[in-house]
Design a protein around this motif. Sequence first.
Motif, PDB file in Angstrom:
ATOM      1  N   GLU A   1       0.838  -1.218   0.000  1.00 36.49           N
ATOM      2  CA  GLU A   1       0.000   0.000   0.000  1.00 36.49           C
ATOM      3  C   GLU A   1       0.864   1.256   0.000  1.00 36.49           C
ATOM      4  N   ILE A   2       1.935   1.238   0.790  1.00 28.08           N
ATOM      5  CA  ILE A   2       2.822   2.416   0.855  1.00 28.08           C
ATOM      6  C   ILE A   2       3.491   2.654  -0.500  1.00 28.08           C
TER       7      ILE A   2
ATOM      8  N   VAL B   1      11.151   4.126  -2.431  1.00 32.84           N
ATOM      9  CA  VAL B   1      10.204   3.616  -1.429  1.00 32.84           C
ATOM     10  C   VAL B   1      10.107   2.093  -1.542  1.00 32.84           C
ATOM     11  N   PHE B   2      10.079   1.586  -2.780  1.00 33.53           N
ATOM     12  CA  PHE B   2      10.005   0.149  -2.995  1.00 33.53           C
ATOM     13  C   PHE B   2      11.201  -0.558  -2.350  1.00 33.53           C
TER      14      PHE B   2
ATOM     15  N   GLU C   1      10.914  -0.416   1.510  1.00 32.21           N
ATOM     16  CA  GLU C   1       9.900  -1.345   2.025  1.00 32.21           C
ATOM     17  C   GLU C   1      10.336  -2.806   1.854  1.00 32.21           C
ATOM     18  N   LEU C   2      11.004  -3.080   0.737  1.00 31.53           N
ATOM     19  CA  LEU C   2      11.525  -4.426   0.525  1.00 31.53           C
ATOM     20  C   LEU C   2      12.565  -4.775   1.589  1.00 31.53           C
ATOM     21  N   LEU C   3      13.459  -3.843   1.856  1.00 30.26           N
ATOM     22  CA  LEU C   3      14.488  -4.052   2.867  1.00 30.26           C
ATOM     23  C   LEU C   3      13.874  -4.216   4.255  1.00 30.26           C
ATOM     24  N   ARG C   4      12.900  -3.369   4.577  1.00 34.79           N
ATOM     25  CA  ARG C   4      12.255  -3.427   5.895  1.00 34.79           C
ATOM     26  C   ARG C   4      11.495  -4.737   6.082  1.00 34.79           C
ATOM     27  N   THR C   5      10.738  -5.147   5.073  1.00 33.75           N
ATOM     28  CA  THR C   5       9.974  -6.391   5.159  1.00 33.75           C
ATOM     29  C   THR C   5      10.898  -7.601   5.225  1.00 33.75           C
ATOM     30  N   THR C   6      11.975  -7.578   4.455  1.00 38.02           N
ATOM     31  CA  THR C   6      12.942  -8.676   4.469  1.00 38.02           C
ATOM     32  C   THR C   6      13.641  -8.771   5.826  1.00 38.02           C
TER      33      THR C   6
END
Length: 196
Positions: free
Chosen positions: A61-62, A72-73, A76-81
């Motif tokens: 969503e972000i 941003v992608f 968010e990918l780094l944070r989720t991983t």
Amino acid sequence: MTHPETSLPADEITTFDPVLDRLTAAVDRLHRNALLTFLAAGLALLISLWTLYQVSSHATEIVIEHDKSITVFLFELLRTTAFAGVVTAGVWGLFNLGRAQLDQATRYEKRLIAAHFLNYTLATYGQEIRDEKMQLSDVMSFLKSWSENVESAFTNLKFGSRKTQDFSISVGPGGTSVTTGAAKAHVPAPPAGGDN
């Protein structure tokens, strides 16, 4: 350091029964702890899968809200991983702790069987040993060869692959590359002057 359930002061041992009782209690305790640890790991796995779904949905969503920005992608990918890595390490640790407890319980069970065998041998052949018709060293060497430490079936049990695959991410002016094992993926950099 010894565990209070498995150690006895020498002056408390007047028969072999307390040793057998302590070993039996230790086996029961470790089986119970392993079961509870596996249940906790299973529950943690279910909760983490649900949480990971929520986190990745929120990250999607972000990214969409920010017009699919590469920056941003990647964030968010780094944070989720990173979140998935921490959760995986915790669940993995719980499963391995349960496996270690099960392995130790199996080792204690083998010691318990050896203790019963020694008790039986001394009760059966005690008189022959006292009369020197049989040497205690012969009995002990037979016991040693019989109860030689054999690895438990759970000792080498591993969750996942036994070989760690190399994993690398490189970001440069030519684009982003991800390598794992023999597989390699490359995302070329956007053309100069393009939207991020």
